[in-house]
Design a protein around this motif. Structure first.
Motif, PDB file in Angstrom:
ATOM      1  N   MET A  55      38.703  27.353  27.820  1.00  0.00           N
ATOM      2  CA  MET A  55      38.655  28.690  28.415  1.00  0.00           C
ATOM      3  C   MET A  55      37.748  28.708  29.654  1.00  0.00           C
ATOM      4  N   ALA A  56      36.653  27.951  29.593  1.00  0.00           N
ATOM      5  CA  ALA A  56      35.745  27.910  30.744  1.00  0.00           C
ATOM      6  C   ALA A  56      36.444  27.316  31.968  1.00  0.00           C
ATOM      7  N   VAL A  57      37.259  26.280  31.753  1.00  0.00           N
ATOM      8  CA  VAL A  57      37.988  25.663  32.865  1.00  0.00           C
ATOM      9  C   VAL A  57      39.007  26.641  33.436  1.00  0.00           C
ATOM     10  N   LEU A  58      39.742  27.312  32.554  1.00  0.00           N
ATOM     11  CA  LEU A  58      40.731  28.292  33.015  1.00  0.00           C
ATOM     12  C   LEU A  58      40.062  29.448  33.749  1.00  0.00           C
ATOM     13  N   MET A  59      38.905  29.869  33.262  1.00  0.00           N
ATOM     14  CA  MET A  59      38.192  30.964  33.923  1.00  0.00           C
ATOM     15  C   MET A  59      37.756  30.547  35.332  1.00  0.00           C
ATOM     16  N   GLY A  60      37.228  29.345  35.463  1.00  0.00           N
ATOM     17  CA  GLY A  60      36.836  28.860  36.782  1.00  0.00           C
ATOM     18  C   GLY A  60      38.025  28.737  37.716  1.00  0.00           C
ATOM     19  N   ALA A  61      39.147  28.254  37.183  1.00  0.00           N
ATOM     20  CA  ALA A  61      40.357  28.131  37.999  1.00  0.00           C
ATOM     21  C   ALA A  61      40.848  29.501  38.437  1.00  0.00           C
ATOM     22  N   TRP A  62      40.791  30.474  37.543  1.00  0.00           N
ATOM     23  CA  TRP A  62      41.209  31.834  37.883  1.00  0.00           C
ATOM     24  C   TRP A  62      40.387  32.385  39.044  1.00  0.00           C
ATOM     25  N   HIS A  63      39.095  32.200  39.002  1.00  0.00           N
ATOM     26  CA  HIS A  63      38.248  32.745  40.069  1.00  0.00           C
ATOM     27  C   HIS A  63      38.563  32.088  41.414  1.00  0.00           C
ATOM     28  N   ALA A  64      38.881  30.796  41.404  1.00  0.00           N
ATOM     29  CA  ALA A  64      39.254  30.116  42.650  1.00  0.00           C
ATOM     30  C   ALA A  64      40.569  30.673  43.199  1.00  0.00           C
ATOM     31  N   ILE A  65      41.543  30.870  42.327  1.00  0.00           N
ATOM     32  CA  ILE A  65      42.831  31.420  42.752  1.00  0.00           C
ATOM     33  C   ILE A  65      42.669  32.868  43.191  1.00  0.00           C
ATOM     34  N   ARG A  66      41.832  33.628  42.496  1.00  0.00           N
ATOM     35  CA  ARG A  66      41.607  35.033  42.862  1.00  0.00           C
ATOM     36  C   ARG A  66      41.027  35.151  44.265  1.00  0.00           C
ATOM     37  N   ARG A  67      40.059  34.282  44.581  1.00  0.00           N
ATOM     38  CA  ARG A  67      39.461  34.330  45.925  1.00  0.00           C
ATOM     39  C   ARG A  67      40.517  34.072  46.996  1.00  0.00           C
ATOM     40  N   ASN A  68      41.407  33.141  46.734  1.00  0.00           N
ATOM     41  CA  ASN A  68      42.485  32.891  47.691  1.00  0.00           C
ATOM     42  C   ASN A  68      43.413  34.085  47.804  1.00  0.00           C
ATOM     43  N   ALA A  69      43.705  34.716  46.674  1.00  0.00           N
ATOM     44  CA  ALA A  69      44.609  35.875  46.677  1.00  0.00           C
ATOM     45  C   ALA A  69      44.023  37.036  47.465  1.00  0.00           C
ATOM     46  N   GLU A  70      42.710  37.204  47.375  1.00  0.00           N
ATOM     47  CA  GLU A  70      42.066  38.320  48.074  1.00  0.00           C
ATOM     48  C   GLU A  70      42.193  38.205  49.586  1.00  0.00           C
ATOM     49  N   THR A  71      42.296  36.987  50.100  1.00  0.00           N
ATOM     50  CA  THR A  71      42.413  36.788  51.546  1.00  0.00           C
ATOM     51  C   THR A  71      43.867  36.662  51.992  1.00  0.00           C
ATOM     52  N   SER A  72      44.816  36.779  51.054  1.00  0.00           N
ATOM     53  CA  SER A  72      46.225  36.663  51.397  1.00  0.00           C
ATOM     54  C   SER A  72      46.685  37.876  52.186  1.00  0.00           C
ATOM     55  N   ARG A  73      47.645  37.657  53.069  1.00  0.00           N
ATOM     56  CA  ARG A  73      48.253  38.775  53.796  1.00  0.00           C
ATOM     57  C   ARG A  73      49.364  39.431  52.997  1.00  0.00           C
ATOM     58  N   GLN A  74      49.778  38.785  51.934  1.00  0.00           N
ATOM     59  CA  GLN A  74      50.866  39.313  51.119  1.00  0.00           C
ATOM     60  C   GLN A  74      50.321  40.288  50.084  1.00  0.00           C
ATOM     61  N   GLU A  75      50.732  41.543  50.215  1.00  0.00           N
ATOM     62  CA  GLU A  75      50.257  42.558  49.271  1.00  0.00           C
ATOM     63  C   GLU A  75      50.710  42.262  47.846  1.00  0.00           C
ATOM     64  N   THR A  76      51.881  41.639  47.716  1.00  0.00           N
ATOM     65  CA  THR A  76      52.370  41.291  46.377  1.00  0.00           C
ATOM     66  C   THR A  76      51.432  40.305  45.701  1.00  0.00           C
ATOM     67  N   THR A  77      50.935  39.338  46.463  1.00  0.00           N
ATOM     68  CA  THR A  77      50.000  38.350  45.918  1.00  0.00           C
ATOM     69  C   THR A  77      48.710  39.025  45.470  1.00  0.00           C
ATOM     70  N   LYS A  78      48.190  39.919  46.295  1.00  0.00           N
ATOM     71  CA  LYS A  78      46.961  40.626  45.935  1.00  0.00           C
ATOM     72  C   LYS A  78      47.166  41.492  44.696  1.00  0.00           C
ATOM     73  N   ARG A  79      48.294  42.198  44.665  1.00  0.00           N
ATOM     74  CA  ARG A  79      48.561  43.088  43.528  1.00  0.00           C
ATOM     75  C   ARG A  79      48.714  42.302  42.236  1.00  0.00           C
ATOM     76  N   ARG A  80      49.422  41.169  42.301  1.00  0.00           N
ATOM     77  CA  ARG A  80      49.620  40.370  41.084  1.00  0.00           C
ATOM     78  C   ARG A  80      48.281  39.847  40.556  1.00  0.00           C
ATOM     79  N   ALA A  81      47.397  39.459  41.467  1.00  0.00           N
ATOM     80  CA  ALA A  81      46.085  38.980  41.041  1.00  0.00           C
ATOM     81  C   ALA A  81      45.277  40.105  40.402  1.00  0.00           C
ATOM     82  N   ARG A  82      45.343  41.299  41.000  1.00  0.00           N
ATOM     83  CA  ARG A  82      44.621  42.448  40.405  1.00  0.00           C
ATOM     84  C   ARG A  82      45.149  42.746  39.005  1.00  0.00           C
ATOM     85  N   GLU A  83      46.458  42.729  38.850  1.00  0.00           N
ATOM     86  CA  GLU A  83      47.057  43.025  37.544  1.00  0.00           C
ATOM     87  C   GLU A  83      46.634  41.985  36.509  1.00  0.00           C
TER      88      GLU A  83
END
Length: 432
Positions: free
Chosen positions: A1-29
């Motif tokens: 779970m710790a590895v998955l949590m760390g991976a999630w935070h890395a992917i989330r940071r990338n999603a936050e800087t995406s220009r695609q609103e769908t990507t940002k919304r999916r990460a928020r959900e």
């Protein structure tokens, strides 16, 4: 779970800087119910994870380079698992062969704690040591040429468990959900055969570094330094002849993998050679020792991004003026300024080694001019709007709207008559 949590935070940071609103919304959900969603991923991994087909996109290459980039956009859950696999390999101290790949001092791309600024510092060190000549090139279609089987064989030989290697193999295999919607020319860009990995997959850079580990070792000998950032490399040496010979050797070595480099005469945007200090570009920077200003393509890209954000903001303000409803992702004046600020901050952070105040001052003057034009547009539009339109153009919610009433109905609330709302709540209504 710790590895998955760390991976999630890395992917989330990338999603936050995406220009695609769908990507940002999916990460928020996904983040709204994070622990439950990560446990679902855990269960899928235990049962034998199946990666979904990805979406293939072909945006133009950055920096004014000709051609398209074959980007593979995987679902959010798959990207989290791919990133988790990468993190496990990067932290695997019991896999010394993998750690040796990550420890190569002249490989600076796709490795934790390194980046473009690392490569430029190495370049500066070699200049101060007396190197006078350089030559560089992209590796043509690098990601589509990576022999995947060599990556898997290396991981098995390093001691990785076979079940883990099989999961990495699945993660690096490219299947497109929209293959039938792409042109024949675009389909050929994607590595859907036995070789090649996806641009955009967190594991792809490591796969490339594994394949080129011998290249890195053999090119850093006999007075030559080879600095490589994934598929871009530069050779430095004290005399022109040794650098030229090293570049010929590099081409022959890469040909063994079915890869090729560019000729600087035929493809000047892809390759270069000459004296250090001449107008060469590497990793988005001009190779001017000591200053390393952003290359013209990088500067133009920032200005184009700012212009596009302003155009989108003007379009949203025009929608309000015409009485059209705004979507949640529409940016008006203040939101556009925030987006521009975030863009500038992110861009400047990519040029930590740039020490060229005069270049940045000139760019700031151009940004000021564009912002003043946007401000004038906003003021002119606002002067012709009524108060309700002005609020909408500022994206500041109105209390008395049909949308608010609908929300109250959906919540099962009893609406207060308009007359009583204007006079304030009565004693038995309480404060809402």
């Amino acid at each position: 779970m710790a590895v998955l949590m760390g991976a999630w935070h890395a992917i989330r940071r990338n999603a936050e800087t995406s220009r695609q609103e769908t990507t940002k919304r999916r990460a928020r959900e996904f983040g709204d119910d994070l622990v439950v969603n990560l446990r679902k991923l855990q269960s899928r991994l235990e049962a034998g994870y199946v990666f979904a087909k990805a979406h293939g996109a072909t945006p133009p290459k950055a920096g004014g380079k000709p051609g398209k980039r074959p980007l593979v956009v995987a679902p959010l859950e798959d990207r989290i698992v791919q990133r988790a696999l990468l993190d496990v390999l990067q932290d695997a101290e019991d896999l010394p062969m993998v750690q040796a790949v990550l420890a190569c001092p002249t490989s600076v791309g796709g490795i934790r704690g390194r980046g473009v600024d690392t490569g430029l510092r190495l370049f500066q060190t070699r200049v101060e040591a007396g190197d006078r000549y350089c030559a560089g090139s992209d590796i043509a279609a690098f990601f589509t040429k990576i022999p995947r089987q060599k990556v898997f064989d290396f991981l098995v030989a390093s001691g990785a468990e076979i079940e883990f290697v099989e999961l990495v193999e699945k993660a690096l295999t490219v299947e497109l959900a929209n293959e039938d919607q792409l042109s024949a020319a675009d389909r050929k860009l994607f590595p859907t055969g036995p070789d090649g990995v996806a641009q955009g997959c967190p594991l792809s850079a490591l796969a490339g570094n594994i394949v080129l580990r011998d290249f890195d070792a053999r090119m850093n000998v006999r007075g030559i330094t080879c600095i490589r950032y994934i598929d871009d490399f530069i050779l430095l040496g004290r005399n022109e002849g040794s650098v030229a010979k090293a570049m010929i050797s590099a081409g022959k070595m890469l040909a063994d993998y079915g890869m090729s480099i560019y000729d600087p005469v035929r493809a000047p945007t892809k390759a270069f050679r000459g004296l250090i200090g001449e107008p060469h570009e590497f990793l988005g920077h001009e190779l001017r020792p000591g200053s390393y200003p952003p290359a013209s393509g990088a500067r133009n890209k920032l200005m184009a991004q700012i212009a596009a954000l302003i155009t989108e903001g003007q379009r949203s303000i025009d929608k309000v003026a015409r009485g059209q409803a705004l979507r949640p992702q529409d940016r008006c004046y203040a939101q556009t300024l925030v987006a521009i600020d975030n863009t500038i901050r992110g861009w400047r952070g990519s040029f930590k080694m740039s020490n060229c105040l005069e270049v940045f001052a000139g760019m700031d003057m151009e940004i000021d001019r564009r912002l003043e034009g946007f401000q004038g547009f906003y003021r002119a539009k606002m002067s012709r709007m009524n108060r309700a339109q002005q609020r909408r153009a500022m994206k500041v919610s109105l209390l008395e709207t049909s949308d608010t009433a609908s929300l109250a109905d959906a919540a099962g609330s009893t609406q207060i008559p308009a007359r009583r709302r204007r006079n304030g709540p009565s004693a038995d209504e309480g404060i809402l």
